[in-house]
Motif scaffolding. Structure first.
Motif: not given
Ligand SMILES: [Zn+2]
Length: 468
Positions: A47-74
């Protein structure tokens, strides 16, 4: 996690939708607990998570880059994500239209992915994160009482989807990179090592990396303003130094420094018993909030301000969460039904620490706990307590008594060699109770299997063997 009486009050009826097994299509697996969380269709590498958190607003802006492997045909990829909106998603670089089904995020694949094939996911998401409703109460991302609008994560067992899209199984372990941008002046703490801090006029980006591997529920992020200290401990198994770091609210600095002050000694004692410390670093974070219980987030355990009083009243909890780094985090659960492998071991670690510092011996504590267990209802198989009872006190205390019974039967040398061997054999992986019973059997000429069967699989409390 340390025991919590609140856990015992959960009504089983509320759990019914979470113990369904229809989505567990993995052949040969026993019905797992909380089967609507996670999937066996793929496993995650990073998981490579790029997060920007604004504490005043309580908001999260996120980008998740995920590397995974199929365990069965997907034809589609299934992730867990609660509350937060998905703005854009790509599978292997191709934009896809996602669908939501309760806390599931479903991503169609642009073309079928064969079993064994790696693939990438990119998900842009965000909103106002907060704890998710679970049978154990609201769990996951939460705000603290930090006057600088701090946040914390305590996600065990089902709260990881409150802040990032993940395959929320305790045995889907991956490498993590967290790049978190906050207003300048705020601090960010997360799993693993701090690689970089870069500032602009108004913001600061903190980059952490943890090669793990780590289960999603142990991923953690803390923001706010902290006083911090570093420490050094000697790993007595390897002779290397382990660099530690603690963080706490500034106003609790004195009592927290005192209460956490024996972690280097603990790490030295536990590496002597359990073998090499499994990770690159360790630390404790005290958040400005009252917590029901500390949580053993990987390399950065979290404690509430209510666990600090300057008199080490809760030092057993400090020991407990450190022991989890071996048993629970480095050696993970195959399934939540195996929770005694986490909590029995961490509780026994509390008793070993008491013995180490010359207070009550593990034998004295075990006999007192055995008497308490004998006086209470004997209605639980700790190797399969049921999803509504994974945090029952008996899982902790009878689990620890099980280990003590094993120690009395095999002798100290074989017992601690067996514990070290258990960690060595499954370090970075996952294991279940059957594997532990087989491991203990191989480690000792004594008949450990009938003993463990009685302690783990039967409801009636067995006698403790006579003191050594
Ligand atoms: Zn615990």
């Amino acid at each position: 996690m340390t025991r919590c009486s609140r856990r015992a009050l959960i009504r089983g009826a509320a759990l019914a939708p979470l113990v369904a097994t229809a989505d567990d299509r993995s052949p040969g697996r026993a019905a797992r607990y909380f089967a609507t969380h996670g999937t066996y269709d793929h496993r995650t590498l990073a998981y490579d998570l790029h997060l920007a958190y604004d504490p005043a607003a309580g908001t999260l802006d996120g980008r998740a880059h995920i590397l995974a492997v199929a365990e069965r045909p997907l034809h589609r990829v299934e992730l867990d994500l609660a509350r937060l909106a998905v703005r854009e998603a790509r599978v292997d670089g191709t934009a896809v239209r996602t669908a939501r089904r309760r806390h599931k995020l479903l991503l169609p694949t642009p073309r079928p992915i064969e079993a064994g094939t790696p693939f990438t996911l990119e998900i842009r998401y965000g909103g106002r994160p907060g704890p998710v409703r679970t049978p154990f109460g609201p769990i996951g991302w939460d705000r603290t009482g930090d006057p600088h609008d701090g946040t914390m994560v305590a996600a065990q067992p089902l709260g990881a989807p409150s802040w990032f899209p993940c395959n929320d199984r305790p045995d889907d372990k991956a490498e993590y990179t967290l790049r978190v941008t906050v207003p300048r002046g705020q601090h960010v703490l997360a799993n693993g090592a701090l690689l970089d801090r870069s500032t602009t006029a108004a913001t600061e980006c903190w980059t952490y990396h943890h090669r793990g591997p780590m289960a999603p529920y142990l991923a953690a992020l803390y923001t706010g303003r902290f006083a911090r200290e570093t420490w050094l401990a000697r790993d007595t198994a390897t002779g290397r130094d382990v660099h530690g770091h603690n963080a706490f609210p500034e106003r609790l600095e004195r009592p927290a420094r005192h209460d956490l002050g024996r972690q280097p000694a603990m790490l030295g004692a536990f590496t002597g018993r359990f073998g090499p410390y499994p990770f690159e670093t360790y630390g404790a974070v005290v958040v400005d909030a009252d917590l029901d219980q500390p949580v053993e987030n990987q390399t950065v355990s979290v404690f509430g301000r209510n666990h600090v009083d300057g008199r080490r009243t809760w030092e057993t909890l400090v020991a407990h969460e450190l022991v989890h780094q071996w048993y629970g985090n480095s050696v993970s659960l195959r399934d939540w039904r195996d929770i005694w492998l986490n909590e029995g071991f961490a509780t026994y670690g509390e008793w070993l620490w008491s013995e180490h510092i010359g207070e009550d011996s593990a034998d004295t504590i075990a006999r007192a706990e055995w008497r308490r267990l004998a006086a209470g209802p004997q209605s639980l198989r700790i190797a399969d307590p049921g999803p509504d009872r994974i945090f029952d006190d008996r899982v902790y205390n009878r689990g620890a008594c099980t280990l003590h019974a094993l120690r009395l039967t095999t002798g100290d040398d074989r017992f601690f060699a067996m514990l070290r061997g258990w960690h060595r054999a499954h370090r970075g992986g996952s294991a279940d109770t059957a594997a532990f019973v087989a491991h203990a059997g191989r480690s000792s000429p004594a008949a450990t299997e009938p003993l463990l069967h009685a302690w783990l699989y039967e409801k009636r409390l067995p006698p403790l063997p006579a003191p050594a």
